[in-house]
Design a protein around this motif. Structure first.
Motif, PDB file in Angstrom:
ATOM      1  N   UNK A 164       0.862  -1.172   0.000  1.00 33.62           N
ATOM      2  CA  UNK A 164       0.000   0.000   0.000  1.00 33.62           C
ATOM      3  C   UNK A 164       0.903   1.227   0.000  1.00 33.62           C
ATOM      4  N   UNK A 165       0.733   2.087  -1.012  1.00 35.81           N
ATOM      5  CA  UNK A 165       1.626   3.244  -1.164  1.00 35.81           C
ATOM      6  C   UNK A 165       1.459   4.197  -0.011  1.00 35.81           C
ATOM      7  N   UNK A 166       0.215   4.397   0.509  1.00 38.96           N
ATOM      8  CA  UNK A 166       0.003   5.329   1.604  1.00 38.96           C
ATOM      9  C   UNK A 166       0.779   4.891   2.847  1.00 38.96           C
ATOM     10  N   UNK A 167       0.827   3.593   3.108  1.00 35.24           N
ATOM     11  CA  UNK A 167       1.590   3.100   4.272  1.00 35.24           C
ATOM     12  C   UNK A 167       3.098   3.251   4.047  1.00 35.24           C
ATOM     13  N   UNK A 168       3.584   3.029   2.804  1.00 34.79           N
ATOM     14  CA  UNK A 168       5.015   3.173   2.513  1.00 34.79           C
ATOM     15  C   UNK A 168       5.439   4.630   2.672  1.00 34.79           C
ATOM     16  N   UNK A 169       4.653   5.559   2.185  1.00 35.72           N
ATOM     17  CA  UNK A 169       5.016   6.958   2.266  1.00 35.72           C
ATOM     18  C   UNK A 169       4.963   7.465   3.700  1.00 35.72           C
ATOM     19  N   UNK A 170       3.973   7.019   4.472  1.00 34.40           N
ATOM     20  CA  UNK A 170       3.875   7.433   5.871  1.00 34.40           C
ATOM     21  C   UNK A 170       5.087   6.950   6.659  1.00 34.40           C
ATOM     22  N   UNK A 171       5.585   5.753   6.401  1.00 33.58           N
ATOM     23  CA  UNK A 171       6.755   5.228   7.110  1.00 33.58           C
ATOM     24  C   UNK A 171       8.010   5.998   6.727  1.00 33.58           C
ATOM     25  N   UNK A 172       8.222   6.307   5.462  1.00 33.67           N
ATOM     26  CA  UNK A 172       9.411   7.024   5.026  1.00 33.67           C
ATOM     27  C   UNK A 172       9.437   8.433   5.580  1.00 33.67           C
ATOM     28  N   UNK A 173       8.277   9.117   5.586  1.00 36.30           N
ATOM     29  CA  UNK A 173       8.246  10.488   6.113  1.00 36.30           C
ATOM     30  C   UNK A 173       8.549  10.517   7.615  1.00 36.30           C
ATOM     31  N   UNK A 174       8.082   9.548   8.370  1.00 41.39           N
ATOM     32  CA  UNK A 174       8.338   9.529   9.821  1.00 41.39           C
ATOM     33  C   UNK A 174       9.807   9.233  10.133  1.00 41.39           C
ATOM     34  N   UNK A 175      10.400   8.269   9.411  1.00 43.41           N
ATOM     35  CA  UNK A 175      11.802   7.897   9.689  1.00 43.41           C
ATOM     36  C   UNK A 175      12.742   9.016   9.289  1.00 43.41           C
ATOM     37  N   UNK A 176      12.363   9.821   8.358  1.00 40.17           N
ATOM     38  CA  UNK A 176      13.222  10.925   7.928  1.00 40.17           C
ATOM     39  C   UNK A 176      13.467  11.911   9.069  1.00 40.17           C
ATOM     40  N   UNK A 177      12.609  11.919  10.105  1.00 40.68           N
ATOM     41  CA  UNK A 177      12.752  12.844  11.235  1.00 40.68           C
ATOM     42  C   UNK A 177      13.349  12.159  12.484  1.00 40.68           C
ATOM     43  N   UNK A 178      13.697  10.898  12.374  1.00 40.58           N
ATOM     44  CA  UNK A 178      14.226  10.183  13.533  1.00 40.58           C
ATOM     45  C   UNK A 178      15.696  10.526  13.772  1.00 40.58           C
ATOM     46  N   UNK A 179      16.176  10.089  14.974  1.00 38.62           N
ATOM     47  CA  UNK A 179      17.600  10.154  15.328  1.00 38.62           C
ATOM     48  C   UNK A 179      18.077   8.723  15.625  1.00 38.62           C
ATOM     49  N   UNK A 180      19.354   8.451  15.310  1.00 36.91           N
ATOM     50  CA  UNK A 180      19.894   7.084  15.388  1.00 36.91           C
ATOM     51  C   UNK A 180      21.225   7.077  16.152  1.00 36.91           C
ATOM     52  N   UNK A 181      21.573   5.882  16.624  1.00 41.24           N
ATOM     53  CA  UNK A 181      22.925   5.633  17.152  1.00 41.24           C
ATOM     54  C   UNK A 181      23.784   5.221  15.964  1.00 41.24           C
ATOM     55  N   UNK A 182      24.861   5.979  15.617  1.00 40.77           N
ATOM     56  CA  UNK A 182      25.628   5.668  14.404  1.00 40.77           C
ATOM     57  C   UNK A 182      26.294   4.298  14.506  1.00 40.77           C
ATOM     58  N   UNK A 183      26.535   3.723  13.326  1.00 40.06           N
ATOM     59  CA  UNK A 183      27.215   2.433  13.287  1.00 40.06           C
ATOM     60  C   UNK A 183      28.721   2.558  13.505  1.00 40.06           C
ATOM     61  N   UNK A 184      29.363   1.418  13.902  1.00 40.95           N
ATOM     62  CA  UNK A 184      30.813   1.405  14.172  1.00 40.95           C
ATOM     63  C   UNK A 184      31.440   0.198  13.498  1.00 40.95           C
ATOM     64  N   UNK A 185      32.675   0.376  13.041  1.00 41.76           N
ATOM     65  CA  UNK A 185      33.484  -0.712  12.486  1.00 41.76           C
ATOM     66  C   UNK A 185      34.809  -0.751  13.234  1.00 41.76           C
ATOM     67  N   UNK A 186      35.029  -1.868  13.937  1.00 41.53           N
ATOM     68  CA  UNK A 186      36.223  -1.998  14.797  1.00 41.53           C
ATOM     69  C   UNK A 186      36.310  -0.857  15.799  1.00 41.53           C
ATOM     70  N   UNK A 187      35.137  -0.469  16.310  1.00 46.22           N
ATOM     71  CA  UNK A 187      35.086   0.564  17.333  1.00 46.22           C
ATOM     72  C   UNK A 187      35.157   1.982  16.811  1.00 46.22           C
ATOM     73  N   UNK A 188      35.214   2.152  15.489  1.00 41.52           N
ATOM     74  CA  UNK A 188      35.318   3.493  14.900  1.00 41.52           C
ATOM     75  C   UNK A 188      33.973   3.841  14.269  1.00 41.52           C
ATOM     76  N   UNK A 189      33.429   5.038  14.587  1.00 44.83           N
ATOM     77  CA  UNK A 189      32.144   5.487  14.046  1.00 44.83           C
ATOM     78  C   UNK A 189      32.310   5.806  12.568  1.00 44.83           C
ATOM     79  N   UNK A 190      31.340   5.351  11.743  1.00 40.45           N
ATOM     80  CA  UNK A 190      31.382   5.639  10.315  1.00 40.45           C
ATOM     81  C   UNK A 190      29.958   5.655   9.759  1.00 40.45           C
ATOM     82  N   UNK A 191      29.805   6.282   8.581  1.00 46.26           N
ATOM     83  CA  UNK A 191      28.507   6.321   7.904  1.00 46.26           C
ATOM     84  C   UNK A 191      28.160   4.917   7.433  1.00 46.26           C
ATOM     85  N   UNK A 192      26.932   4.486   7.724  1.00 47.16           N
ATOM     86  CA  UNK A 192      26.562   3.103   7.450  1.00 47.16           C
ATOM     87  C   UNK A 192      25.074   3.033   7.123  1.00 47.16           C
TER      88      UNK A 192
END
Length: 232
Positions: A193-221
């Protein structure tokens, strides 16, 4: 006689005999103490008989056997030396050849070929060194949106979708920066359902996250984030 040896008046004959016996005993004892009796006996009896009579006989001692004669010394053997052997006559070299000797030159024999030393087999080649062990895979820690301090609200359920009974799961592909912000959000798998897909994408676009790490180093992931819409 009877009148001469008549006993004096008042003394009986028995008393006289007894007194005589006592006097004799006393005289013998005194003589023994004074040594007169031994001298009188020595005059009458020879001294050797008296000594044998007084001194006890000494025990007889067996005579000592004579020492055994020394064994005779064996006569020395006379060693007879054998005469030295007669000297052998010395051989004198005669240069004159024998009459039946072969005549001709004797060719020298060729020297024997040298014996080759055994050759040791070649040693097997050393095995190649083992390849280095592959490096351990890096320890990767994916980004997360479940931390309580992030306080990310759930996507709103569209009213039209509720009336129509639309529900399902949207799988989003989200790229997270080193600061924990969503750089890119796209639908990887639709809910139908497109309405459900768009509602989920718009909400996640405003979220905050814990960044990912590789060997203990923070990087874009990037990682996959599922969003569920359920009417129950």
């Amino acid at each position: 006689m009877s009148q001469r040896f008549a006993s004096p008046p008042g003394i009986s004959r028995n008393a006289i005999i007894t007194g005589g016996v006592v006097v004799c005993h006393v005289a013998i004892l005194w003589a023994m103490q004074a040594g007169l009796l031994r001298r009188a006996v020595e005059v009458v009896v020879p001294a050797s008989v008296l000594s044998e009579f007084i001194e006890p006989p000494q025990p007889k001692v067996a005579p000592t056997p004579p020492p055994a004669p020394a064994p005779p010394t064996p006569p020395k053997r006379q060693v007879i030396k054998a005469p030295p052997p007669a000297p052998r006559p010395l051989a004198i070299a005669d240069p004159t050849p024998a009459p039946n000797a072969p005549v001709g030159a004797i060719e020298p024999q060729p020297p024997a070929p040298p014996i080759a030393a055994p050759v040791a087999p070649p040693s097997p080649p050393a095995p190649p060194p083992a390849p280095p062990a592959p490096p351990a895979p890096p320890a990767v820690q994916l980004p997360s949106s479940d931390a309580d301090y992030l306080k990310n609200p759930l996507p709103p359920y569209p009213a039209i979708s509720k009336r129509l009974g639309e529900q399902g799961v949207v799988l989003l592909r989200v790229q997270i920066s080193t600061e924990g912000l969503p750089l890119k959000v796209e639908v990887k798998q639709s809910s139908g359902f497109e309405r459900l897909d768009q509602a989920a994408a718009n909400a996640v676009q405003k979220w905050r996250f814990v960044p990912g790490k590789r060997n203990g180093v923070v990087e874009t992931m990037s990682y996959n984030l599922p969003i569920r819409f359920n009417l129950e």
